[in-house]
Design a protein around this motif. Structure first.
Motif, PDB file in Angstrom:
ATOM      1  N   VAL A   6      55.211  55.468 -34.891  1.00 23.16           N
ATOM      2  CA  VAL A   6      57.608  54.997 -34.147  1.00 23.16           C
ATOM      3  C   VAL A   6      57.781  55.313 -35.408  1.00 23.16           C
ATOM      4  O   VAL A   6      59.578  54.967 -35.240  1.00 23.16           O
ATOM      5  CB  VAL A   6      57.323  55.180 -33.111  1.00 23.16           C
ATOM      6  N   GLY A   7      57.655  54.236 -36.064  1.00 21.80           N
ATOM      7  CA  GLY A   7      58.030  53.722 -37.303  1.00 21.80           C
ATOM      8  C   GLY A   7      59.203  55.115 -37.863  1.00 21.80           C
ATOM      9  O   GLY A   7      60.104  54.205 -38.405  1.00 21.80           O
ATOM     10  N   PRO A   8      59.046  56.080 -37.935  1.00 21.57           N
ATOM     11  CA  PRO A   8      60.059  56.821 -39.342  1.00 21.57           C
ATOM     12  C   PRO A   8      60.868  57.758 -37.897  1.00 21.57           C
ATOM     13  O   PRO A   8      62.330  57.445 -38.693  1.00 21.57           O
ATOM     14  CB  PRO A   8      58.865  58.261 -38.936  1.00 21.57           C
ATOM     15  N   ARG A   9      61.107  57.149 -36.798  1.00 15.51           N
ATOM     16  CA  ARG A   9      61.625  57.727 -35.935  1.00 15.51           C
ATOM     17  C   ARG A   9      62.256  55.872 -35.457  1.00 15.51           C
ATOM     18  O   ARG A   9      63.078  55.605 -35.317  1.00 15.51           O
ATOM     19  CB  ARG A   9      61.765  58.441 -34.622  1.00 15.51           C
ATOM     20  N   ASP A  10      62.072  55.487 -34.737  1.00 14.95           N
ATOM     21  CA  ASP A  10      62.513  54.546 -33.991  1.00 14.95           C
ATOM     22  C   ASP A  10      62.634  54.057 -34.201  1.00 14.95           C
ATOM     23  O   ASP A  10      63.364  51.793 -34.603  1.00 14.95           O
ATOM     24  CB  ASP A  10      61.168  53.791 -32.569  1.00 14.95           C
ATOM     25  N   GLY A  11      61.262  52.815 -35.712  1.00 16.62           N
ATOM     26  CA  GLY A  11      61.487  52.492 -36.819  1.00 16.62           C
ATOM     27  C   GLY A  11      62.510  52.125 -37.684  1.00 16.62           C
ATOM     28  O   GLY A  11      64.262  50.892 -38.015  1.00 16.62           O
ATOM     29  N   LEU A  12      63.288  53.242 -37.958  1.00 18.38           N
ATOM     30  CA  LEU A  12      64.517  53.195 -38.998  1.00 18.38           C
ATOM     31  C   LEU A  12      65.720  53.474 -38.262  1.00 18.38           C
ATOM     32  O   LEU A  12      66.452  53.670 -39.174  1.00 18.38           O
ATOM     33  CB  LEU A  12      63.596  55.090 -40.004  1.00 18.38           C
ATOM     34  N   GLN A  13      65.709  54.295 -37.344  1.00 15.97           N
ATOM     35  CA  GLN A  13      66.866  54.816 -37.013  1.00 15.97           C
ATOM     36  C   GLN A  13      67.781  53.382 -36.568  1.00 15.97           C
ATOM     37  O   GLN A  13      68.956  53.899 -36.456  1.00 15.97           O
ATOM     38  CB  GLN A  13      66.990  54.968 -35.314  1.00 15.97           C
ATOM     39  N   ILE A 174      64.590  46.629 -24.889  1.00 15.03           N
ATOM     40  CA  ILE A 174      65.111  45.135 -24.974  1.00 15.03           C
ATOM     41  C   ILE A 174      64.196  44.677 -25.623  1.00 15.03           C
ATOM     42  O   ILE A 174      64.992  43.366 -25.532  1.00 15.03           O
ATOM     43  CB  ILE A 174      66.069  45.356 -24.779  1.00 15.03           C
ATOM     44  N   GLY A 175      62.532  44.862 -25.323  1.00 15.91           N
ATOM     45  CA  GLY A 175      61.953  43.358 -24.932  1.00 15.91           C
ATOM     46  C   GLY A 175      62.057  42.521 -24.633  1.00 15.91           C
ATOM     47  O   GLY A 175      62.157  41.029 -24.275  1.00 15.91           O
ATOM     48  N   VAL A 176      62.213  42.830 -23.392  1.00 19.45           N
ATOM     49  CA  VAL A 176      62.360  41.934 -21.950  1.00 19.45           C
ATOM     50  C   VAL A 176      61.021  41.593 -21.159  1.00 19.45           C
ATOM     51  O   VAL A 176      61.419  41.094 -20.192  1.00 19.45           O
ATOM     52  CB  VAL A 176      63.760  42.028 -21.038  1.00 19.45           C
ATOM     53  N   CYS A 234      66.844  49.320 -31.130  1.00 19.84           N
ATOM     54  CA  CYS A 234      67.791  50.618 -30.686  1.00 19.84           C
ATOM     55  C   CYS A 234      69.305  51.006 -30.855  1.00 19.84           C
ATOM     56  O   CYS A 234      69.774  49.663 -31.004  1.00 19.84           O
ATOM     57  CB  CYS A 234      68.217  50.804 -28.641  1.00 19.84           C
ATOM     58  N   PRO A 235      70.077  51.783 -31.425  1.00 18.46           N
ATOM     59  CA  PRO A 235      71.113  51.328 -32.216  1.00 18.46           C
ATOM     60  C   PRO A 235      72.199  51.233 -31.047  1.00 18.46           C
ATOM     61  O   PRO A 235      73.400  50.851 -31.017  1.00 18.46           O
ATOM     62  CB  PRO A 235      71.470  52.440 -32.905  1.00 18.46           C
ATOM     63  N   PHE A 236      71.739  51.249 -29.194  1.00 17.81           N
ATOM     64  CA  PHE A 236      72.734  51.315 -29.043  1.00 17.81           C
ATOM     65  C   PHE A 236      72.735  49.863 -27.449  1.00 17.81           C
ATOM     66  O   PHE A 236      73.048  49.604 -27.150  1.00 17.81           O
ATOM     67  CB  PHE A 236      72.909  52.560 -27.572  1.00 17.81           C
TER      68      PHE A 236
END
Length: 306
Positions: A6-13, A174-176, A234-236
């Motif tokens: 998922v790096g090209p999407r979730d990684g770079l976003q 969010i890694g919880v 996540c940018p949000f």
């Protein structure tokens, strides 16, 4: 175990540097050369909200088309689906956030409206002969409202079933999360969707991502998301950090005797490479050391998989 890159999407976003299209395609190509066969290549979302994905069509026009490789496009509405289909994706992924507050900030709608969008997208994808998967984001916790009960995630999965998801993914956006939650969520979804393959998506914000990946494996999850280099977020979501790293996850699984089919040294080199392009050291650890047993001195890229 299938690893979905998922790096090209979730990684770079969530990265502040906007990489040129050709660098993104190079990143994708390097992952393919390391053995990745299923990849979230881009997102068809509003460029003003996620400018890192503004070149989605250009990326899809330039990616290598190889036998056995599946490119996933993330879409959030019918307009995104139309763009993805025109760009030639092999599969679409739709996100429904588990909390209303995060859903409104992430997608501008509540959970109920996001589920309606899922059904519309799933219907359109089916008509086009393209599989659609559902990701339940913030399934382990919301940055704005706190804990997310397992029965809420279960209810979202149940409500999505009439759309015929190819797969349901639970995402710790969010890694919880911790392993006990992984087991509880898998069991809850299995109660209502016993025959739908499950995928898991973990971020390592609080250093629990790899423990959660092992828990998901042991619970019978069929696929795990990861990003080469461990980049992303996540940018949000405030203070959200990177995904678990594809190379670190591969090392873990390989040493456990779980076959991935991936070239570990090549993944580690790619993680270092993408960090350099982003102007920072990638969070992944394997690129800072070596495989064990060590890879051959000629760098032949022999996997440690037995």
């Amino acid at each position: 175990m299938e690893i979905v890159e998922v790096g090209p999407r979730d990684g770079l976003q969530n990265e502040r540097i906007l990489l040129p299209t050709e660098v993104k395609v190079d990143y994708i190509t390097r992952a393919l050369d390391a053995g990745i066969r299923r990849m979230e290549a881009t997102a068809f979302v509003h460029p003003a909200r996620v400018p890192q994905m503004a070149d989605a069509e250009a990326v899809m026009a330039a990616v290598p088309r190889r036998a056995g490789v599946t490119y996933i496009g993330l879409v959030l509405n019918r307009r995104g689906l139309d763009r993805a289909l025109a760009a030639g994706v092999d599969e679409v992924n739709v996100v429904v956030v588990a909390s209303d507050e995060f859903s409104r900030r992430n997608q501008g709608t509540g959970v109920r409206e996001a589920l309606d969008a899922w059904h519309d997208i799933a219907g359109g994808a089916a008509a086009a002969g393209i599989p659609a998967s559902l990701t339940i984001a913030a399934a382990f916790g919301c940055p704005f409202t706190g804990e997310v009960p397992a029965d809420r995630v279960q209810a979202i999965a149940a409500a999505a079933l009439p759309g015929g998801p190819r797969e349901i993914a639970i995402a710790d956006t969010i890694g919880v999360g911790v392993p006990t939650q992984v087991r509880a969520l898998v069991a809850a979804i299995r109660e209502v969707a016993a025959d739908v393959p499950l995928r898991a998506h973990f971020h390592n914000t609080r250093n629990t991502g790899y423990a959660n990946a092992v828990a998901a494996l042991e619970a019978g999850v069929a696929a795990l998301d990861a990003s080469t280099g461990g980049i992303g977020g996540c940018p949000f979501a405030p203070r959200a950090t990177g995904n678990i790293a594809t190379e670190d996850l591969t090392y873990l699984l390989d040493r456990m005797g779980v076959r991935t089919g991936l070239d570990l040294p090549a993944l580690a080199a790619t993680g270092t490479w993408i960090g350099e392009r982003l102007g920072t050291a990638a969070p992944a650890l394997l690129g800072r050391t070596d495989t064990f047993p060590p890879s051959p001195p000629n760098g032949s890229g022999v996997s440690v998989t037995p």
